[in-house]
Design a protein around this motif. Structure first.
Motif, mmCIF file in Angstrom:
data_model
loop_
_atom_site.group_PDB
_atom_site.id
_atom_site.type_symbol
_atom_site.label_atom_id
_atom_site.label_comp_id
_atom_site.label_asym_id
_atom_site.label_seq_id
_atom_site.Cartn_x
_atom_site.Cartn_y
_atom_site.Cartn_z
ATOM 1 N N LEU A 118 0.820 -1.211 0.000
ATOM 2 C CA LEU A 118 0.000 0.000 0.000
ATOM 3 C C LEU A 118 0.850 1.256 0.000
ATOM 4 O O LEU A 118 0.523 2.253 -0.655
ATOM 5 C CB LEU A 118 -0.925 -0.005 1.222
ATOM 6 C CG LEU A 118 -2.048 -1.041 1.221
ATOM 7 C CD1 LEU A 118 -2.778 -1.035 2.560
ATOM 8 C CD2 LEU A 118 -3.034 -0.781 0.092
ATOM 9 N N GLN A 119 1.950 1.231 0.734
ATOM 10 C CA GLN A 119 2.801 2.411 0.793
ATOM 11 C C GLN A 119 3.548 2.660 -0.516
ATOM 12 O O GLN A 119 3.988 3.781 -0.759
ATOM 13 C CB GLN A 119 3.796 2.266 1.950
ATOM 14 C CG GLN A 119 3.144 2.346 3.315
ATOM 15 C CD GLN A 119 4.136 2.150 4.442
ATOM 16 O OE1 GLN A 119 5.223 1.616 4.247
ATOM 17 N NE2 GLN A 119 3.749 2.564 5.644
ATOM 18 N N ASN A 120 3.698 1.633 -1.333
ATOM 19 C CA ASN A 120 4.362 1.809 -2.629
ATOM 20 C C ASN A 120 3.392 2.223 -3.734
ATOM 21 O O ASN A 120 3.821 2.431 -4.867
ATOM 22 C CB ASN A 120 5.065 0.512 -3.035
ATOM 23 C CG ASN A 120 6.292 0.250 -2.187
ATOM 24 O OD1 ASN A 120 6.953 1.169 -1.728
ATOM 25 N ND2 ASN A 120 6.593 -1.023 -1.964
ATOM 26 N N THR A 121 2.113 2.316 -3.405
ATOM 27 C CA THR A 121 1.132 2.755 -4.402
ATOM 28 C C THR A 121 1.171 4.276 -4.524
ATOM 29 O O THR A 121 1.024 4.973 -3.512
ATOM 30 C CB THR A 121 -0.281 2.300 -4.001
ATOM 31 O OG1 THR A 121 -0.286 0.885 -3.799
ATOM 32 C CG2 THR A 121 -1.289 2.661 -5.075
ATOM 33 N N PRO A 122 1.370 4.842 -5.692
ATOM 34 C CA PRO A 122 1.427 6.310 -5.828
ATOM 35 C C PRO A 122 0.119 6.965 -5.399
ATOM 36 O O PRO A 122 -0.969 6.550 -5.807
ATOM 37 C CB PRO A 122 1.695 6.523 -7.330
ATOM 38 C CG PRO A 122 2.264 5.230 -7.806
ATOM 39 C CD PRO A 122 1.626 4.162 -6.980
ATOM 40 N N ARG A 123 0.240 7.988 -4.584
ATOM 41 C CA ARG A 123 -0.954 8.710 -4.126
ATOM 42 C C ARG A 123 -1.601 9.496 -5.260
ATOM 43 O O ARG A 123 -2.785 9.837 -5.188
ATOM 44 C CB ARG A 123 -0.594 9.652 -2.979
ATOM 45 C CG ARG A 123 -0.217 8.913 -1.694
ATOM 46 C CD ARG A 123 -0.077 9.877 -0.535
ATOM 47 N NE ARG A 123 0.165 9.172 0.701
ATOM 48 C CZ ARG A 123 -0.775 8.678 1.491
ATOM 49 N NH1 ARG A 123 -2.054 8.830 1.136
ATOM 50 N NH2 ARG A 123 -0.472 8.053 2.605
#
Length: 338
Positions: free
Chosen positions: A225-230
């Motif tokens: 989830l943290q590697n998904t671009p915002r």
């Protein structure tokens, strides 16, 4: 006459032929010369061969323990499955071929344990993934004291399985366990003996397995989830996509490879589980929580049937290999689709 003859012998490719090789401006006429030609093939340079040997020497310290502690025992166990090896120093071991596997086909106790193992593995893996996904989505939000919640979430993962089993035995204690005490305080009854009841033993053990393995799945999903671009979420929100649609079109495609990988590994690990269930119930009551690993352990170390237990291990290795094959084929097809 001599000058005319020299001029005729000077062709367009003659390097000594006057003006035939170059034009009036000093430029090259005709096909340009190649500036590089491949050399003849030969043995690799000595430096490359030395580098390959050096790489093997660097890998050996990690490769030798794997061969000695993993591959060697696996091959020995496969060979042992085709013998009548039993406990006892004076007993000789005979080669009996596939007789152990033929006996397994008619062993209803083993297939009952196999069915219980599948129920246990699926019953732990699926709720574990769903709860871990919800917790990872929550921990990915910008909340206060998020660092503390993340630290507390991995506490069960840091505890050994034996300690987890002893702790939950105290929770399930029929006389002074916190679960029965809470039930009595709420006026919901007198409680029950959760780990010795025929109907409650397996669900109680599955609950412990979910609690113990959920942090690992949570950490893996949180990393995805943290590697998904915002920016993708922001663009979807500007297009009017709700929370569920953003999860379905943005979040899930980003974490799908991690979800498949961790689910496959959890399924294999849970199917091979031993220590947690052994500490909690030792396979009881009445074999209701006897997983295949527990059954093989009893055959080998309680009844001394090493060859028969090795045959059980071979069957479990075959099942795990099939699960891994399905997983790898799915990953390869997914890579080709992308």
């Amino acid at each position: 006459m001599t000058s005319v003859t020299a001029t005729k012998r000077s062709g367009p490719d003659d390097p000594h032929g006057g003006h035939s090789g170059r034009d009036g401006h000093g430029g090259q006429r005709g096909r340009p010369r190649r500036s590089w030609r491949p050399g003849p093939s030969g043995p690799p340079p000595r430096g490359k061969a030395f580098g390959d040997r050096a790489a093997w020497f660097l890998v050996l310290p990690a490769l030798i323990p794997i061969l000695v502690l993993s591959v060697g025992p696996l091959l020995y166990g496969i060979a042992l499955a085709f013998t009548d090896a039993q406990s006892g120093r004076t007993r000789s071991t005979q080669w009996i071929g596939t007789l152990n596997f033929q006996d397994l086909l008619h062993d209803t106790l083993f297939w009952d344990s196999f069915r219980i193992g599948l129920v246990w593995a699926v019953g732990v893996t699926v709720p574990q993934f769903l709860l871990a996904l919800g917790l990872a989505l929550l921990l990915n939000q910008n909340l206060r004291l998020r660092w503390l919640a993340r630290a507390l979430a991995i506490v069960p993962w840091a505890m050994p399985e034996v300690v987890v089993g002893i702790m939950w035995r105290l929770v399930y204690n029929p006389d002074a366990g916190i679960l029965n005490e809470t039930i009595r305080d709420l006026g919901l009854g007198d409680g029950r003996d959760w780990l010795t009841g025929l109907a409650t033993a397996l669900p109680a053990v599955i609950l412990v397995g979910i609690w113990a393995g959920m942090p690992q799945t949570t950490v893996a999903l949180l990393a995805g989830l943290q590697n998904t671009p915002r920016e993708l979420h922001e663009a979807a929100a500007l297009d009017g996509a709700g929370a569920w649609r953003r999860f379905r079109t943005v979040t899930w495609p980003a974490i799908k490879p991690i979800a498949l990988a961790i689910s496959a590994l959890n399924l294999i690990w849970n199917f091979n589980s031993f220590a947690l269930v052994y500490v909690l119930t030792s396979g009881g009551p009445g074999g209701r929580t006897r997983l295949p690993m527990l059954f093989a352990y009893e055959e080998a170390f309680r009844y001394g049937q090493f060859g028969y237990a090795a045959a059980m291990g071979c069957v479990m290795v075959a099942v795990i290999s099939v699960l891994l094959a399905f997983y790898l084929v799915g990953r390869l097809r997914g890579g080709e689709d992308r």
